[in-house]
Each structure stands twice: as C-alpha cells, then as structure tokens.
Design a protein around this motif. Structure first.
Motif, PDB file in Angstrom:
ATOM      1  N   THR A 292       1.102  -1.418   0.106  1.00 40.96           N
ATOM      2  CA  THR A 292      -0.193  -0.120  -0.325  1.00 40.96           C
ATOM      3  C   THR A 292       0.899   1.521   0.501  1.00 40.96           C
ATOM      4  N   LYS A 293       2.070   1.054   0.567  1.00 37.32           N
ATOM      5  CA  LYS A 293       2.478   1.958   0.880  1.00 37.32           C
ATOM      6  C   LYS A 293       3.724   2.489  -0.307  1.00 37.32           C
ATOM      7  N   ASP A 294       4.224   1.337  -0.809  1.00 36.27           N
ATOM      8  CA  ASP A 294       4.743   1.025  -2.130  1.00 36.27           C
ATOM      9  C   ASP A 294       4.099   2.254  -3.247  1.00 36.27           C
ATOM     10  N   ILE A 295       3.182   1.984  -3.279  1.00 35.96           N
ATOM     11  CA  ILE A 295       1.923   2.652  -4.650  1.00 35.96           C
ATOM     12  C   ILE A 295       2.037   3.979  -4.075  1.00 35.96           C
ATOM     13  N   ALA A 296       2.181   3.949  -2.915  1.00 34.63           N
ATOM     14  CA  ALA A 296       1.499   5.418  -2.655  1.00 34.63           C
ATOM     15  C   ALA A 296       2.709   6.342  -2.960  1.00 34.63           C
ATOM     16  N   ALA A 297       3.737   5.889  -2.690  1.00 34.26           N
ATOM     17  CA  ALA A 297       5.351   6.094  -3.484  1.00 34.26           C
ATOM     18  C   ALA A 297       5.738   6.318  -4.498  1.00 34.26           C
ATOM     19  N   LEU A 298       4.768   5.392  -4.996  1.00 33.36           N
ATOM     20  CA  LEU A 298       4.977   5.050  -6.792  1.00 33.36           C
ATOM     21  C   LEU A 298       4.129   6.389  -7.164  1.00 33.36           C
ATOM     22  N   TYR A 299       3.178   6.707  -6.937  1.00 32.80           N
ATOM     23  CA  TYR A 299       1.884   7.371  -7.679  1.00 32.80           C
ATOM     24  C   TYR A 299       2.747   8.499  -6.891  1.00 32.80           C
ATOM     25  N   LEU A 300       4.053   9.131  -6.250  1.00 29.61           N
ATOM     26  CA  LEU A 300       4.555  10.295  -6.233  1.00 29.61           C
ATOM     27  C   LEU A 300       6.296  10.108  -6.785  1.00 29.61           C
ATOM     28  N   ALA A 301       6.622   8.989  -7.008  1.00 30.88           N
ATOM     29  CA  ALA A 301       8.074   9.149  -7.634  1.00 30.88           C
ATOM     30  C   ALA A 301       7.322   9.203  -9.584  1.00 30.88           C
ATOM     31  N   CYS A 302       5.861   8.788 -10.258  1.00 27.68           N
ATOM     32  CA  CYS A 302       5.991   9.167 -11.086  1.00 27.68           C
ATOM     33  C   CYS A 302       5.209  10.123 -11.566  1.00 27.68           C
ATOM     34  N   GLY A 303       5.079  11.056 -10.638  1.00 28.10           N
ATOM     35  CA  GLY A 303       4.601  12.216 -12.109  1.00 28.10           C
ATOM     36  C   GLY A 303       3.425  12.476 -10.220  1.00 28.10           C
ATOM     37  N   LEU A 304       3.053  12.547  -9.766  1.00 26.79           N
ATOM     38  CA  LEU A 304       1.648  13.211  -8.725  1.00 26.79           C
ATOM     39  C   LEU A 304       2.098  13.952  -7.755  1.00 26.79           C
ATOM     40  N   ASP A 305       1.715  14.797  -8.251  1.00 25.65           N
ATOM     41  CA  ASP A 305       2.073  16.302  -7.174  1.00 25.65           C
ATOM     42  C   ASP A 305       0.771  16.386  -6.227  1.00 25.65           C
ATOM     43  N   PRO A 306       1.157  16.335  -4.941  1.00 28.82           N
ATOM     44  CA  PRO A 306       0.569  16.679  -3.997  1.00 28.82           C
ATOM     45  C   PRO A 306      -0.299  18.125  -4.025  1.00 28.82           C
TER      46      PRO A 306
ATOM     47  N   ILE B 192      11.725   8.484  -1.839  1.00 28.86           N
ATOM     48  CA  ILE B 192      10.841   9.579  -0.936  1.00 28.86           C
ATOM     49  C   ILE B 192      10.155   7.610  -0.067  1.00 28.86           C
ATOM     50  N   ARG B 193      10.395   6.676  -0.234  1.00 31.37           N
ATOM     51  CA  ARG B 193       9.214   5.645   0.327  1.00 31.37           C
ATOM     52  C   ARG B 193       9.530   5.278   2.048  1.00 31.37           C
ATOM     53  N   ASN B 194      10.621   6.155   1.783  1.00 32.37           N
ATOM     54  CA  ASN B 194      10.209   5.996   4.243  1.00 32.37           C
ATOM     55  C   ASN B 194      10.212   7.159   4.801  1.00 32.37           C
ATOM     56  N   SER B 195       9.841   8.293   4.065  1.00 25.48           N
ATOM     57  CA  SER B 195      10.410   9.735   3.761  1.00 25.48           C
ATOM     58  C   SER B 195       8.841  10.041   5.295  1.00 25.48           C
TER      59      SER B 195
ATOM     60  N   GLU C 120       7.534  12.793   4.781  1.00 20.71           N
ATOM     61  CA  GLU C 120       6.946  13.737   3.738  1.00 20.71           C
ATOM     62  C   GLU C 120       6.073  12.616   2.735  1.00 20.71           C
ATOM     63  N   LEU C 121       6.264  11.552   2.446  1.00 22.22           N
ATOM     64  CA  LEU C 121       5.124  10.515   2.276  1.00 22.22           C
ATOM     65  C   LEU C 121       4.298  10.114   3.187  1.00 22.22           C
ATOM     66  N   ASP C 122       4.312  10.199   4.963  1.00 21.83           N
ATOM     67  CA  ASP C 122       3.127   9.712   5.430  1.00 21.83           C
ATOM     68  C   ASP C 122       2.368  11.108   5.700  1.00 21.83           C
ATOM     69  N   ASP C 123       3.021  11.886   5.610  1.00 18.28           N
ATOM     70  CA  ASP C 123       2.122  13.401   5.720  1.00 18.28           C
ATOM     71  C   ASP C 123       0.868  14.015   4.756  1.00 18.28           C
ATOM     72  N   ILE C 124       1.949  13.620   3.290  1.00 16.76           N
ATOM     73  CA  ILE C 124       0.693  13.649   2.255  1.00 16.76           C
ATOM     74  C   ILE C 124      -0.046  12.629   2.228  1.00 16.76           C
TER      75      ILE C 124
END
Ligand code: TYM
Length: 330
Positions: free
Chosen positions: A58-72, A292-295, A297-301
C-alpha cells in the motif's frame, strides 16, 4: 473544474500496464482537474493477502504515485481504508444493485469459470459496487482507467440512474476516460492476455520496481511472430503490436512514425531500442521512489489526503443516509 477519481489495488507490485493504462493519465490530468487518487486496499482483500505484505505494498504504491509525478499540491492522494465512507456507501449501494448485474461482470465470470464459485469471497462478487462507491463519494465527473475497468464504470453509471430516479438527484454520473493507446497492455510472453501482476510467469510483465537488467531481458525475450516485420496488426501480430504500443505511449511518438522508422530493420534492433526507452524512463522513477519511500513527507501527504477525503466522504454518506431514511432525523 471537473473532478477526477481513480485508484489502483495494492494486490501486487505495479506493472508497466498499470502505468501506461492509468497512472500516466493521472499525472497528465492533475494540472487541469480537481483530482483524487486512491490506493484501494479494501479492494485488495477480496482475495487473501498477507497482512504485512499488504501494508508494505500500500505504501509502495503511494510512493510510486509520487515517483511517477503525482503532485500532492495538485491532487489528493490517500488510502481507501482510512476513509470509512467507502465501505459505508458500498453497503447502501449494494442494496440498490441487482444480483443479475453483478453476475454479468466479466472479471468475476472469468474467475469463477477458472476456479469455480464455492471458494471465491462474496467481496469479490460485490467488488464493483465498492468501486462505484469510491467514484460516487466524491461527485466524480471523469474516471481514468484501463480498458478492463470499463464495465465497472458502466455499472456505476447505471447505479447512478437508478438511485437518482428512486431518491432524487444525489449522485453525479461519471464519464469514462480510456487512453487511445495503452489501455490494454498485453503479457510479453502471451500477447493475447492482459499484462497482469497476478500472472505466474514473471517474464510476461514488467514491474516499475524491477531490476533494470531484468527489464531489458524481459523485453528482449518478448514473444513476437516470425516474419520480422515491424507493423501494427493487433489480430495477426499481437506481440509486436503490443511492443509498438508500449514504445508509442512512453515516447509520445505515433505508431505510424515508429513503423516508418523501423522499415528495413528487424525485431532485434527494435527490441534493443525499446529496452533502452523503457529503462531510461523507469530509472528516474526508481530513484525518486527510493528517496521518498520511507520519508516522513510520504506519511504527511497521506494524512493530509485522508483528512480532505474524509470531509467530503462524510458529507456524502450523511446525504445518502438521509435520502434512504437511515438513522434519526436531526
Ligand atoms: P487495478 O488495480 O487492477 O489496475 C489499476 C489500473 O491499471 C489499469 N491496468 C491496465 N491498463 C492497461 N494495460 C494493462 N495490462 C493494465 N492492467 C491494469 C486498470 O485498468 C486500472 O485503471 N477496480 C480497479 C481499481 C479501482 C478503481 C476504483 C479504479 C477501485 N476503485 C475507482 C477507478 C475508480 C482495479 O482493480 O484496478
């Protein structure tokens, strides 16, 4: 500004098919629309999952969303199970959906033909209603998905008509957004089947987090026919047609211009170039993912996304309860 909603199930690692059919369009749409992108973990438990693996993915995918360019700052990104409104609305809508409709869903039909129905969870049967709820909670105008989800969005539209007729205007009827090329990326070893993370032969799919050399090998060993002509012909040359689609979507070059460029060249040259194209596209995604996977920032987003989604979902659930006559009048 129109509202967009879509989601990806954390039932396996993300494939290039998920990216080209869906995620790439999420990124393209976020500039001009009010977007909600979800990691739909409630959908993943329709089949048995290892709890730690599920959490991790679940978190891998969230990190991939951002890594692929989704901007919070442009899109709301959140985890489905952290917003209880999805499950609440789903029950209310299940009671508005017919058994016959769900029996006609091809994904369920295919699975039950293969495995029989006795051992399938009832969640797998009602899953399209949960998907409808995801969409309808947020007054979604447009749903970007790959080809395989078309029937589920059509069911969602039918549910809207039925509910609005019965109880008065409550839900927005969403439109589908399916890309012209890339809506159905096929398995590299069996190009008559959809590329899927649940396939047993891992040479058939490319994962966004695959080792880069492995990706090259998978492309070089992709099944093609024997005539060595680089021509798009889905029915007679499904293998090379699939590779052309992948090449075209990643580079934004038309299939015709690729065919023209490769006149007189063979599959070997073509695959070598495609391997380079795919790897140079995936490498920066992996780099950013690792950052970003373990940042925090990811949890905050994800916290922020959850809070905003909860606000909208809560309101919608209350409205639907009121229309149906649940609870007390206040
Ligand atoms: P899922 O998790 O199976 O796939 C996520 C997205 O990727 C697309 N996709 C593909 N596109 C092209 N080629 C392929 N080989 C390929 N494989 C997958 C899917 O079409 C999808 O867009 N039920 C959905 C998730 C969902 C959802 C939603 C989507 C739940 N709620 C609400 C939109 C709106 C699913 O299982 O997708």
């Amino acid at each position: 500004m129109s509202r967009i909603f879509s989601g990806i199930k954390p039932s396996g690692d993300l494939t290039l098919g998920n990216y080209l059919g869906a995620l790439k369009n999420f990124v393209a749409l976020q500039d001009e629309h009010d977007c909600f992108f979800c990691i739909v973990d409630l959908h993943a438990i329709t089949v048995a999952q290892d709890r730690l693996e599920l959490r991790k993915r679940t978190k891998d995918i969230a990190a991939l969303y951002l890594a692929c360019g989704l901007d919070p700052n442009k899109a709301t990104i959140f985890i489905q199970s952290e917003v209880p409104g999805h499950a609440q609305l789903s029950w209310m809508l299940e009671c508005q959906t017919y058994y016959g409709e769900l029996s006609r869903m091809t994904q369920f039909k295919d699975k039950s033909l293969k495995d029989g129905t006795a051992g399938l969870s009832s969640g797998l049967f009602t899953y399209p209603v949960l998907m409808a709820s995801d969409i309808l909670l947020y007054d979604t105008d447009i749903v970007p998905v790959g080809e395989d989800q078309k029937q589920h969005v059509e069911l969602t539209r039918d549910i809207v008509d039925r509910f609005n007729n019965r109880y008065g205007d409550t839900f927005v009827k969403p439109d589908l957004f399916i890309p012209k090329v890339g809506a159905r990326i096929m398995d590299l070893q069996d190009p008559t089947k959809k590329m899927s993370k649940s396939e047993e032969n891992d040479k058939g799919y490319i994962l966004l987090l695959d080792d880069l050399n492995r990706i090259k090998k998978k492309i070089m060993s992709a099944k093609t026919d024997s005539d060595n002509l680089i021509k798009f012909d889905k029915d007679n040359k499904p293998g090379i047609s699939n590779l052309l689609s992948i090449y075209s979507v990643i580079t934004n070059k038309s299939i015709e211009s690729l065919e023209e460029f490769y006149v007189g060249k063979g599959y070997g040259d073509f695959k070598k170039d495609l391997a380079e194209v795919v790897v140079s596209f995936i490498q920066p995604i992996q780099d950013r993912y690792n950052e970003i996977r373990n940042s925090k920032e990811l949890d905050d987003i994800l916290d922020e996304g959850r809070d905003l989604a909860n606000k909208l979902a809560f309101k919608k659930v209350k409205k639907v309860e009121h229309k149906i006559g649940l609870g007390r009048k206040r």
